[in-house]
Enzyme design. Structure first.
Site, mmCIF file in Angstrom:
data_model
loop_
_atom_site.group_PDB
_atom_site.id
_atom_site.type_symbol
_atom_site.label_atom_id
_atom_site.label_comp_id
_atom_site.label_asym_id
_atom_site.label_seq_id
_atom_site.Cartn_x
_atom_site.Cartn_y
_atom_site.Cartn_z
ATOM 1 N N HIS A 197 46.371 33.221 33.573
ATOM 2 C CA HIS A 197 45.058 33.697 34.031
ATOM 3 C C HIS A 197 44.820 35.129 33.565
ATOM 4 O O HIS A 197 45.748 35.823 33.173
ATOM 5 C CB HIS A 197 44.961 33.639 35.566
ATOM 6 C CG HIS A 197 44.710 32.267 36.094
ATOM 7 N ND1 HIS A 197 45.713 31.380 36.350
ATOM 8 C CD2 HIS A 197 43.546 31.628 36.405
ATOM 9 C CE1 HIS A 197 45.191 30.242 36.797
ATOM 10 N NE2 HIS A 197 43.878 30.363 36.841
ATOM 11 N N LYS A 237 43.449 38.697 38.108
ATOM 12 C CA LYS A 237 43.751 37.729 39.177
ATOM 13 C C LYS A 237 44.775 38.320 40.136
ATOM 14 O O LYS A 237 45.833 38.788 39.723
ATOM 15 C CB LYS A 237 44.241 36.409 38.575
ATOM 16 C CG LYS A 237 44.428 35.325 39.651
ATOM 17 C CD LYS A 237 44.597 33.956 39.030
ATOM 18 C CE LYS A 237 44.874 32.889 40.075
ATOM 19 N NZ LYS A 237 43.793 32.692 41.033
#
Ligand code: NAD
Length: 212
Positions: free
Chosen positions: A127, A131
């Site tokens: 990600h 995040k």
């Protein structure tokens, strides 16, 4: 639909607001770090924020008595329990992944899980650097679907919207299932589907699997 968004200034909040407005729905209420935006009472609340905002969301859902769609990841077990209690009074859709592709991924994992006895099984998720939670909620969902304790590796790279790979290997071969979200639009589309699903329900606890 007249919608409210908790976390409306965030990446997902903006994507959801844009998609709903493109489809002629109206953003009438929001809550973010700097407080409340109020135009009128929403018919539905969507939460894509952080676990620490959860109690605020719960209060607003009770106050407005409207359905809730929640995609925030990293929720504690007690918060999931609180959602189940809330769902006795209003409908709730909770999922750590609102993309269609991940639903199909879970079905494939379910199909394979009894056939890979003795294989090495690992999950890798990637990600964007912003995040906050690790591992991703989706990686946890994939692990749960396998009914066994498998390692999860997490990479935080650039602006990646969300990649998940399930690797399975024996001494002679490697099999993998992979999913890549090309943008946050895939999740927003799932939220819109969930809104259409939940808007006329009286109560109940649903996941995105129930929606599609
Ligand atoms: P983000 O950081 O861009 O947005 C979060 C928003 O919450 C921001 O606008 C921030 O100001 C707000 N916020 C933070 N603390 C707050 C507080 N104390 N009070 C009020 N508002 C507060 O994050 P994002 O990328 O939009 O992701 C949001 C959440 O959605 C994360 O948990 C992420 O993992 C999750 N997510 C879920 C899915 C899914 O399909 N379920 C998909 C993508 C992201």
């Amino acid at each position: 639909m007249k919608i409210g968004i908790v976390g409306y200034k965030g990446r997902m909040g903006k994507e959801i607001k844009d998609l709903f407005e493109e489809k002629n729905h109206e953003f009438v209420w929001g809550y973010d770090k700097d407080g409340e935006y109020f135009q009128e009472k929403p018919q539905l609340i969507i939460d894509f924020s952080l676990p620490e905002v959860f109690e605020k969301t719960e209060d607003y859902v009770k106050k407005f008595k409207v359905p809730l769609i929640i995609g925030t990841t990293g929720l504690q077990d007690e918060q999931i329990e609180a959602l189940k209690t809330l769902s006795k009074d209003v409908p709730v859709v909770q999922s750590y992944n609102f993309s269609i592709g991940i639903q199909l991924f879970l079905k494939m994992a379910d199909l394979l899980k009894d056939k890979i006895y003795g294989w090495d099984v690992e999950i890798v998720e990637t990600h964007h650097r912003f995040k906050k939670d690790k591992p991703s909620g989706t990686a946890k969902m994939i692990k749960e679907s396998l009914d066994k304790d498998v390692p999860i590796s997490s990479l935080r790279l650039g602006n990646v919207a969300g990649d998940h790979v399930l690797y399975m290997a024996n001494l002679g071969e490697v099999l993998s299932i992979s999913h890549r979200a090309l943008s946050r639009r895939a999740f927003a589309e799932g939220v819109l589907k969930s809104a259409e699903f939940v808007i006329n329900k009286k109560n109940g606890y649903f996941t995105f699997t129930d929606v599609i």
